[in-house]
Scaffold this motif. Structure first.
Motif, short mmCIF file in Angstrom:
data_model
loop_
_atom_site.label_atom_id
_atom_site.label_comp_id
_atom_site.label_asym_id
_atom_site.label_seq_id
_atom_site.Cartn_x
_atom_site.Cartn_y
_atom_site.Cartn_z
N LEU A 1 5.46 15.31 -1.90
CA LEU A 1 5.02 14.07 -2.51
C LEU A 1 4.49 13.09 -1.46
O LEU A 1 3.42 12.49 -1.64
CB LEU A 1 6.17 13.43 -3.30
N PHE A 2 5.21 12.94 -0.37
CA PHE A 2 4.76 12.05 0.69
C PHE A 2 3.48 12.54 1.36
O PHE A 2 2.63 11.76 1.76
CB PHE A 2 5.84 11.85 1.74
N SER A 3 3.33 13.86 1.48
CA SER A 3 2.11 14.38 2.08
C SER A 3 0.90 14.11 1.21
O SER A 3 -0.21 13.91 1.69
CB SER A 3 2.25 15.88 2.37
N VAL A 4 1.09 14.12 -0.12
CA VAL A 4 -0.02 13.81 -1.03
C VAL A 4 -0.43 12.33 -0.89
O VAL A 4 -1.61 12.00 -0.83
CB VAL A 4 0.39 14.13 -2.50
N PHE A 5 0.57 11.44 -0.80
CA PHE A 5 0.26 10.02 -0.65
C PHE A 5 -0.38 9.70 0.70
O PHE A 5 -1.27 8.88 0.79
CB PHE A 5 1.52 9.17 -0.83
N LEU A 6 0.09 10.37 1.76
CA LEU A 6 -0.46 10.10 3.09
C LEU A 6 -1.86 10.68 3.26
O LEU A 6 -2.67 10.14 4.01
CB LEU A 6 0.47 10.66 4.16
N ALA A 7 -2.16 11.77 2.56
CA ALA A 7 -3.49 12.38 2.68
C ALA A 7 -4.51 11.66 1.84
O ALA A 7 -5.72 11.73 2.12
CB ALA A 7 -3.42 13.86 2.27
#
Length: 101
Positions: free
Chosen positions: A94-100
């Motif tokens: 989830l955090f990787s989707v928001f950061l990307a």
């Protein structure tokens, strides 16, 4: 003093319980460590999907518990590790989707 000793007459139940506990702790910790290292190897070294690897390692942990005649506590521990891994992996994804994005 040594003359008072008769082989086989000493009460060794305390030593037996201590050694049995030592064997159980050693088996538990070595199997848990092996499962964790195997999971990390699958995900980071082999490049496998994290969720597939997690489910596979949980199944392997359950099978190891059956083979070594572990009690219910082992299955609960493996299930807890599975849930913990799903939560941590889901949050990381989830955090990787928001950061990307």
């Amino acid at each position: 003093m040594a003359a008072d000793y008769t082989r086989g007459e000493m009460n060794i139940t305390g030593q037996e319980h201590t050694f049995s506990g030592f064997v159980k702790i050693t088996l538990w910790s070595s199997m848990l460590l092996g499962l964790i290292v195997f999971y990390l190897t699958l995900v980071f070294a082999a490049g496998a999907d994290w969720m597939t690897s997690l489910i596979g390692v949980a199944v392997l942990g359950y099978v190891l518990g059956l083979v070594t005649s572990m009690k219910t506590a082992w299955n609960v521990t493996v299930a807890g590790m599975l849930v913990f891994g799903l939560i941590c992996g889901g949050l990381a994804q989830l955090f990787s989707v928001f950061l990307a994005g």
